[in-house]
Design a protein around this motif. Structure first.
Motif, PDB file in Angstrom:
ATOM      1  N   ARG A  72       0.804  -1.225   0.000  1.00 51.41           N
ATOM      2  CA  ARG A  72       0.000   0.000   0.000  1.00 51.41           C
ATOM      3  C   ARG A  72       0.833   1.269   0.000  1.00 51.41           C
ATOM      4  N   THR A  73       1.964   1.280   0.701  1.00 45.97           N
ATOM      5  CA  THR A  73       2.726   2.534   0.763  1.00 45.97           C
ATOM      6  C   THR A  73       3.304   2.882  -0.606  1.00 45.97           C
ATOM      7  N   PRO A  92      -2.541  -0.182  10.399  1.00 48.34           N
ATOM      8  CA  PRO A  92      -1.825   0.347   9.225  1.00 48.34           C
ATOM      9  C   PRO A  92      -1.790  -0.626   8.042  1.00 48.34           C
ATOM     10  N   GLY A  93      -2.085  -1.908   8.312  1.00 46.06           N
ATOM     11  CA  GLY A  93      -1.966  -2.920   7.267  1.00 46.06           C
ATOM     12  C   GLY A  93      -0.497  -3.236   7.027  1.00 46.06           C
ATOM     13  N   PRO A  94      -0.155  -4.384   6.510  1.00 46.85           N
ATOM     14  CA  PRO A  94      -1.050  -5.514   6.253  1.00 46.85           C
ATOM     15  C   PRO A  94      -1.478  -6.192   7.557  1.00 46.85           C
ATOM     16  N   ARG A 142      12.230   3.572   1.302  1.00 51.25           N
ATOM     17  CA  ARG A 142      11.937   2.643   2.414  1.00 51.25           C
ATOM     18  C   ARG A 142      13.142   1.722   2.552  1.00 51.25           C
ATOM     19  N   GLN A 165       2.728   7.602   7.452  1.00 50.08           N
ATOM     20  CA  GLN A 165       1.710   6.754   8.090  1.00 50.08           C
ATOM     21  C   GLN A 165       1.073   7.493   9.265  1.00 50.08           C
ATOM     22  N   ARG A 219       0.618  -4.595  13.599  1.00 48.19           N
ATOM     23  CA  ARG A 219       0.900  -5.945  13.109  1.00 48.19           C
ATOM     24  C   ARG A 219       2.010  -6.574  13.940  1.00 48.19           C
ATOM     25  N   HIS A 247       7.973   6.371  10.392  1.00 44.80           N
ATOM     26  CA  HIS A 247       7.171   6.186   9.172  1.00 44.80           C
ATOM     27  C   HIS A 247       6.215   7.392   9.143  1.00 44.80           C
ATOM     28  N   GLN A 278       5.184  -8.054  13.908  1.00 45.15           N
ATOM     29  CA  GLN A 278       6.204  -7.967  12.839  1.00 45.15           C
ATOM     30  C   GLN A 278       7.202  -9.114  12.941  1.00 45.15           C
ATOM     31  N   ARG A 307       7.806   1.122  13.639  1.00 52.70           N
ATOM     32  CA  ARG A 307       8.069   2.533  13.293  1.00 52.70           C
ATOM     33  C   ARG A 307       6.755   3.311  13.247  1.00 52.70           C
ATOM     34  N   VAL A 308       5.659   2.610  12.953  1.00 49.43           N
ATOM     35  CA  VAL A 308       4.345   3.268  12.934  1.00 49.43           C
ATOM     36  C   VAL A 308       4.030   3.790  14.341  1.00 49.43           C
TER      37      VAL A 308
END
Ligand code: NCD
Length: 318
Positions: A58-59, A263-265, A108, A139, A223, A136, A225, A169-170
């Motif tokens: 998405r980003t 934020p997805g995924p 990124r 976001q 998520r 990020h 991670q 990071r979000v």
């Protein structure tokens, strides 16, 4: 407009009025994006390069659409296929690209600080699309715009950020942004996924959803991670979902009109129940994706304006 920066590397060094400027302009782009034409020529004649050294759906798509809607020439570098595979360093790659005179470089990278390092080497504006566990910024800005649209304000809200904070990071960018805009930020998660110094960030830290979500206006799920984990951080996904996965029962601890973000995924059934994610009365996850394009259009538009000012002043000096 009061956005003064040359690059967008993180939220940490932005002033509240700069954040507000980006969000205000993004509001006008969110209206444009719902119109039939969807186009402006704010970036006409400019070249935008997207360099993604980490997977992104998405980003990257969002930055690409944003650039195209503003009339930029957009190029996506496929870093898997590029010379990076042959051992070229980040700086060599950047210097090569720099020689092609891009105007906006979206990057990124798995290492914290990569975007900042690049910004010191190139002559264009650099936008950080996620550097390791560090920041990020777009976001956090799109999350802020989504909250502002749905709650009608971006201050004096209680926001619970839940799950894998340690690798996120979000979370870091959101903590900076929400704090600067005078919200109450809570971090909720198991101690193994909470940085040991989290309590120094001006937030409240909880290890149960019941306490952490109590009276929250916004529930932001993160998520798990797994790609950043080098050991066992949770007993099992089943157990994790049982204690920290957002389902209707846990959401009931928050305010009755609390919104749900991610934020997805998403890992459905791990950090969030699919029924909650799809509940249009509570979940604003699709709005986040929509606001992402508007926020990236605004950020690139403002950086391009600043770049023109810098370039004009350099010409005067020569
Ligand atoms: C986030 C990221 O890459 O940091 N995703 C995104 O940008 N939409 C969060 C994540 O990967 O979990």
């Amino acid at each position: 407009m009061t956005f003064r920066a040359r690059h967008l590397l993180g939220i940490e060094h932005l002033a509240p009025d700069e954040i507000a400027s980006i969000l205000d302009l993004a509001d006008t782009y969110s209206v444009l994006n719902r119109s039939e034409t969807k186009h402006s020529d704010a970036l006409r004649g400019l070249t935008q390069v997207n360099m993604f050294f980490e997977a992104s759906t998405r980003t990257q798509a969002s930055f690409e659409i944003a650039g195209k809607r503003l009339g930029a020439d957009v190029m996506n570098m496929h870093m898997e296929a590029s010379s990076v595979k042959k051992g070229e360093t980040l700086i060599d790659t950047a210097m090569t690209l720099n020689a092609m005179h891009p105007d906006l470089l979206v990057v990124r990278h798995p290492h914290s600080g990569a975007a900042s390092l690049l910004s010191q080497k190139v002559h264009c504006a650099v936008l950080n699309a996620g550097d390791g566990r560090h920041e990020h910024p777009t976001q956090a800005l799109l999350d802020a715009l989504t909250i502002r649209h749905s709650k009608g304000r971006l201050h004096r809200l209680t926001v619970a950020i839940c799950g894998d904070v340690a690798h996120s990071r979000v979370a870091r960018s959101n903590i900076h942004l929400l704090g600067k805009m005078e919200n109450r930020v809570r971090l909720v998660g198991p101690p193994t996924l909470m940085p040991s110094h989290a309590a120094d960030w001006g937030v409240e830290v909880y290890d149960t959803m019941e306490e952490g979500l109590k009276d929250a206006d916004v529930v932001m799920m993160l998520r798990l991670q797994k790609e950043r984990m080098d050991g066992a951080f949770i007993p099992s996904e089943r157990e994790y979902f049982h204690r920290y996965g957002l389902d209707a029962e846990k959401l009931a601890y928050a305010k009755p009109d609390a919104i749900v973000m991610h934020p997805g995924p998403m890992n459905r059934g791990v950090e969030i129940d699919g029924n909650i994610a799809d509940d249009i009365n509570r979940s604003v996850i699709q709005d986040q994706v929509e606001m992402g394009v508007a926020v990236r259009m605004a950020a690139m538009d403002l950086l391009a304006r600043n770049l023109k000012i810098v370039r004009a002043s350099e010409e005067v000096l020569v």
